[in-house]
Design an enzyme around this catalytic site. Structure first.
Site, PDB file in Angstrom:
ATOM      1  CD  GLU A  41      12.819   5.072  -9.556  1.00 23.97           C
ATOM      2  OE1 GLU A  41      11.706   5.272  -9.000  1.00 23.97           O
ATOM      3  OE2 GLU A  41      13.310   3.941  -9.674  1.00 23.97           O
ATOM      4  CE  LYS A 111      14.172   1.500  -6.716  1.00 24.79           C
ATOM      5  NZ  LYS A 111      13.118   1.771  -7.742  1.00 24.79           N
ATOM      6  CB  CYS A 144      11.265   4.660  -6.033  1.00 22.95           C
ATOM      7  SG  CYS A 144       9.489   4.563  -6.375  1.00 22.95           S
ATOM      8  CB  VAL A 171       3.283   2.125  -9.827  1.00 20.54           C
ATOM      9  CG1 VAL A 171       4.095   2.650 -11.013  1.00 20.54           C
ATOM     10  CG2 VAL A 171       4.006   0.960  -9.171  1.00 20.54           C
TER      11      VAL A 171
HETATM   12  C1  ACM Z   1       9.668   2.085  -7.761  1.00 19.14           C
HETATM   13  O1  ACM Z   1      10.585   1.725  -7.013  1.00 19.14           O
HETATM   14  N1  ACM Z   1       9.945   2.800  -8.851  1.00 19.14           N
HETATM   15  C2  ACM Z   1       8.275   1.771  -7.452  1.00 19.14           C
END
Ligand code: ACM
Length: 264
Positions: A41, A111, A144, A171
């Site tokens: 990402e 996203k 992510c 993370v």
């Molecule tokens: C994330 O979605 N970058 C944790």
């Protein structure tokens, strides 16, 4: 139909804001013997934008310089690439992913589920979960934090995706093992490309990214996995015929669903 593919996950440590350097470093890790390679990402910019102004200065159109470099690399090498980048569509920023095919065509995903301070700077994706043909099979993208919503992977799988492409800047370290379940319950492969390193560009917020980039499969196996630190690449040769929803002679996974009993 092609049933075997070599999938690779590239794990990088971008330097915030050094777009040209980051693209160079990532492409240098792309193996030329893979059919499809996933990158993290926001692989070109880094993650921790201080505000929307800073994001807008680094964001690029879906046919901008970074997309062009990905496309050119795919065309030159015959390897399809999937990478996350900060997109600007006019005045609107999205946390997006591009799929670049060796024939020069591309696909875009924005996203859907924004994480933490991403909500302050990005707009949530407006494209839903498109699937598309690449390397002779159907695939789709998620980014992510989309992982924690089983509906994301489920929707892609219901639409025919056999491989989930998953650029990440994780993370928390919950995701790599959770993706095993996403693969089992949908009978798909997943390619999670995560980053490593630390960014501490905002007061009181130091983020360390958790690595463990991987490819996992529909039988619940992590086929290859990187370490929690360090850049590099891992590759897995997968047989797409394993993405088979006929669990027993009497259990086809989609036919057995009882959506009349499920809540939205
Ligand atoms: C994330 O979605 N970058 C944790």
């Amino acid at each position: 139909a092609m049933t075997r593919l070599r999938l690779a996950a590239v794990q990088t440590e971008p330097v915030f804001g050094e777009v040209h350097r980051n693209v160079d470093a990532a492409l240098a890790l792309v193996p030329d013997d893979a059919d499809l390679v996933g990158l993290p990402e926001l692989f070109n910019t880094g993650y921790q934008f201080r505000d929307r102004d800073e994001l807008m200065q680094l964001a690029e159109p879906a046919d901008g310089p970074t997309a062009t470099r990905l496309r050119d690399h795919a065309v030159a090498t015959g390897t399809a690439l999937c990478a996350g980048f900060a997109e600007r569509d006019g005045d609107t920023p999205y946390n997006s992913a591009l799929l670049a095919r060796p024939d020069g065509t591309t696909e875009l995903y924005r996203k859907t589920h924004l994480f933490w301070d991403e909500k302050l700077i990005f707009e949530p994706g407006d494209l839903g979960f498109p699937v598309f043909e690449v390397c002779g099979t159907t695939m789709g993208m998620m980014i992510c934090f989309d992982w924690i919503f089983p509906e994301a992977a489920r929707t892609l799988a219901l639409r025919g995706a056999k491989v989930l492409l998953h650029p990440s800047n994780l993370v928390l370290d919950l995701c790599p093992d959770a993706m095993v379940t996403r693969c089992v319950e949908n009978r798909v492969f997943a390619l999670t490309a995560n980053r490593v390193g630390t960014e501490a560009r905002k007061d009181g917020q130091s983020l360390t990214f958790s690595g463990l980039s991987q490819v996992c499969g529909p039988m619940g196996k992590v086929l290859v996995r990187m370490g929690a630190t360090g850049e590099g690449v891992v590759s897995a040769d997968v047989d797409l015929s394993d993405a088979d929803r006929q669990l027993t002679p009497r259990n086809e996974l989609w036919e057995d669903r009882r959506p009349e009993f499920y809540d939205r």
